[in-house]
Structure formats: C-alpha cells, structure tokens
Design an enzyme around this catalytic site. Sequence first.
Site, PDB file in Angstrom:
ATOM      1  N   SER A   1      -3.239   1.074   3.669  1.00 45.23           N
ATOM      2  CA  SER A   1      -2.122   1.553   2.689  1.00 45.23           C
ATOM      3  C   SER A   1      -0.946   1.751   3.822  1.00 45.23           C
ATOM      4  O   SER A   1      -1.281   2.296   4.658  1.00 45.23           O
ATOM      5  CB  SER A   1      -2.256   2.698   1.983  1.00 45.23           C
ATOM      6  N   PRO A   2       0.367   1.880   3.511  1.00 39.09           N
ATOM      7  CA  PRO A   2       1.182   2.115   4.201  1.00 39.09           C
ATOM      8  C   PRO A   2       1.409   3.741   4.200  1.00 39.09           C
ATOM      9  O   PRO A   2       1.437   4.053   3.124  1.00 39.09           O
ATOM     10  CB  PRO A   2       2.572   1.478   3.645  1.00 39.09           C
TER      11      PRO A   2
ATOM     12  N   GLN B   1       6.113  -2.474   4.481  1.00 39.20           N
ATOM     13  CA  GLN B   1       6.859  -2.033   3.099  1.00 39.20           C
ATOM     14  C   GLN B   1       8.154  -1.431   3.498  1.00 39.20           C
ATOM     15  O   GLN B   1       8.342  -0.829   4.512  1.00 39.20           O
ATOM     16  CB  GLN B   1       5.920  -0.593   2.600  1.00 39.20           C
TER      17      GLN B   1
ATOM     18  N   TYR C   1      11.073   7.572  -4.885  1.00 39.70           N
ATOM     19  CA  TYR C   1      12.217   6.950  -4.168  1.00 39.70           C
ATOM     20  C   TYR C   1      13.112   6.286  -4.746  1.00 39.70           C
ATOM     21  O   TYR C   1      12.968   6.055  -6.185  1.00 39.70           O
ATOM     22  CB  TYR C   1      11.610   6.219  -2.943  1.00 39.70           C
TER      23      TYR C   1
ATOM     24  N   ARG D   1       4.604  -1.905  -4.775  1.00 46.20           N
ATOM     25  CA  ARG D   1       4.184  -0.553  -5.158  1.00 46.20           C
ATOM     26  C   ARG D   1       4.895   0.139  -6.130  1.00 46.20           C
ATOM     27  O   ARG D   1       5.980   0.349  -6.092  1.00 46.20           O
ATOM     28  CB  ARG D   1       3.942   0.327  -3.823  1.00 46.20           C
TER      29      ARG D   1
ATOM     30  N   ARG E   1      -6.082   7.799   3.479  1.00 48.52           N
ATOM     31  CA  ARG E   1      -6.571   8.935   4.216  1.00 48.52           C
ATOM     32  C   ARG E   1      -7.977   8.854   5.038  1.00 48.52           C
ATOM     33  O   ARG E   1      -8.473   9.106   6.095  1.00 48.52           O
ATOM     34  CB  ARG E   1      -6.707  10.281   3.482  1.00 48.52           C
TER      35      ARG E   1
END
Length: 391
Positions: free
Chosen positions: A22-23, A99, A186, A234, A332
């Site tokens: 993942s970004p 992304q 965002y 996403r 993570r």
Amino acid sequence: MVKLFETVSFRSLELKNRIVVSPMGMYSAENGEVTPFHLVHYGKFAMGGAGLVIVEQTSVSRLGRITNGDPGLWHDGQIDGMRQVAHVIKANGAAAGIQINHGGRKSGQQRAFRGNGPLTDRDLAMGEEAWTPSGPSALRFADGYAEPIPLSDDGLVGIRDAFVATARRAVLAGFDLVELHMAHGYLLQSFLSPLANVRTDAHGGSRENRMRFPLEVTRAVRAAIPAGMPLFVRISATDWIDGGWEIEDSVVFARALKALGVDLVDCSTGGNLRVGSTNANLARGPGYQVPFADQIRREAGIATGAVGMIRTPDLAERILQDGKADLIFLARQMLYDPFWAHHAAEHFGLTGNFEAWPEQYGWWLAKWGHALRANREDLHGFDPRRGDEER
C-alpha cells in the site's frame, strides 16, 4: 491452488502475485523531490517479492501537499527522481504504481513523525512552509486546523488539470499504474462526504452532485493515460461517523467509477472528520475493512483490494479464496517484514530453499537455511507462518 500467488491482469499489466504494498506516507521528500531514502524504501519491497508496489501519495500541486515532506509531480523537474524510483521497483521484480493526491483541507500539516496536526512555531523555525488549505467548503477538518478556502469553479478546473498533468508525468516516469487518492479526508474524498461538503452549487448537496468533481477528475485522468494502463481508486468506504459517507454510497460511487474505466477500487475507510465529531463507529481488528471490499465487489461488479490489519498469509489467502477481494494490500506489516511475500510463499510450501529470493540473498540463506528456520522466533520475534491473526 494458492490464490495469493496466482498471476492477475489489469488491462495490459500482469502482476506476478496478488500482494500489494500500500502507499504509505513517509513525509521524507524535500521540496517535493524524492531522496535516496525513497529508493531504498521502495526497492526493498520489490526485492521482498510483492507483485505491486505503490508509491505514496504524490501531490499534484505545491499547495496540495499534505505536509512539506510529500513528494510531488507538479512540474517536469520532478520526473527524473520518480523515474529512478519506478526503475528500482521494476528492476527488482515488481510492478510500479503511484498514488496521486491533493490534500485539500488537510494540507499544510506537520510531518507525521514530528507529531502530525497543524504546524507549530517549532516547525516554522525549522523552515517548514505554511499555507492556507483549500476544500469544498469553509469547514475546518478538526479543532486547531486552518479554515480552508472554498474552491471556485475555476479552482476546480485547475485542480482537475493538475491531476491530469501529474498522471501524464507518472507515465513519462515509467510507472505501470496510477491510483487516484479519494480516501482519508483529502480533497477528492472531502467532496464526496457531507461532513466536509456543504456546497449549494452543482458540486454539493445531493450524493450525485457530491460525486461530480471526483468523477470529473477520474474521467479526465482515464483519458490522459494509455488505454493499456490500469487506473485504481482508493476510497474511504465509510467515514465511520453518523451522517457521513456510508458503504451504500460507496457501492453507487464504485459503479460510476467502473463506468468511467476504473479497474479496481482500493477499499480503505475513515480519515475524515468534522469539528466536534469522532470515529465513534470504528472498531479495529484483523481484516476489519474486508467486508467493505466484499460488498463493493459483489454489488458494484468491480475488482477490489482489501486492506486493514491483514497480517498473516492464512488470512490473506482466505480473503481471496472466499471471493471477498482480488488483491491484498499490506502496509504496516510490510514495514515490519519487507520480505513478507517470500515468507508467505514458504509458508504455503511454494518455495523451500530460498529460490524465490534475490539470488544475491538466496545462496547465503540457503547455506544457513536450517539454522534460520530453527531460530526464526529468536531472529524476528515471531513466526510469520503462525496462524495467530490477533498478533
């Protein structure tokens, strides 16, 4: 068959497995430029066996950065640095995605590893740049944050065009895939959510109107990149806040994205607030966001990526075997174990003597393989082959 290690294709791009890095925002760029840190950071994930590595949120404009540490592709001078990142990923066996994002009302924050939140006097004394964020409406993200400037129609056109220009630069930099960031509060997600968008024009009010600008950006970016290049999006499938964006909205939105040529919806959640609210409905646990990927996949008829505390190979495989998602996105867990994919292959018996590892590593590891396996607990603190999903 182990589905986690099946190949899968999106348009002209074939991924060697269904494991995606993942970004993750590292907030370590300088003036929008990537640094040697990024080459090492992304290269190790590709070396670790993932099928797709997606570079963190890359800003489409200087004032669209979440922090001063965000990388960017808002001018041509930033292409060469990103070209090096894409090359390192691809040279080590993974597909390279990027992304692209505008931070909206959450832009201009402190770098996360310095505390997150609004910039402090200490940050400014260290040379961090401050600016007034923009958003759909003049609603602050949370207490202490600046009130954003509502975007005009001309401002929306400018940001749409900035997404297009950034996507084109990503193509020139050699990336295989573009992902639009429409999650976590965002700019594009804030247009979707009634928590942030109280406009009364064509871009506010009804769900259809709130979807309008994100879909305009999607349509423009899809037209700007090669037909064979996949486009992912996403989303935050839910705000986890009563009165906010809900999974039913995401299903409708995903259908619209599919109609515009989006190839996969990357199903995250949360990240959006309004002053005085909390994510009261959020309960984290292994695979806690998987049900959203499952529902969107079934009801919108589009491929999805599952995220959210997917730590073990067994859990990842079960998600795929049960048809709840098409790709597994790890964040993570990859930071903790960049070689998670190789360990997962070993767990399923697909490799036995480190032959899937980079050959420069494999012959060393094969020489001491029995000792490594016998002492894995001592070396790593845990055995990634265990089925302990609550770990």
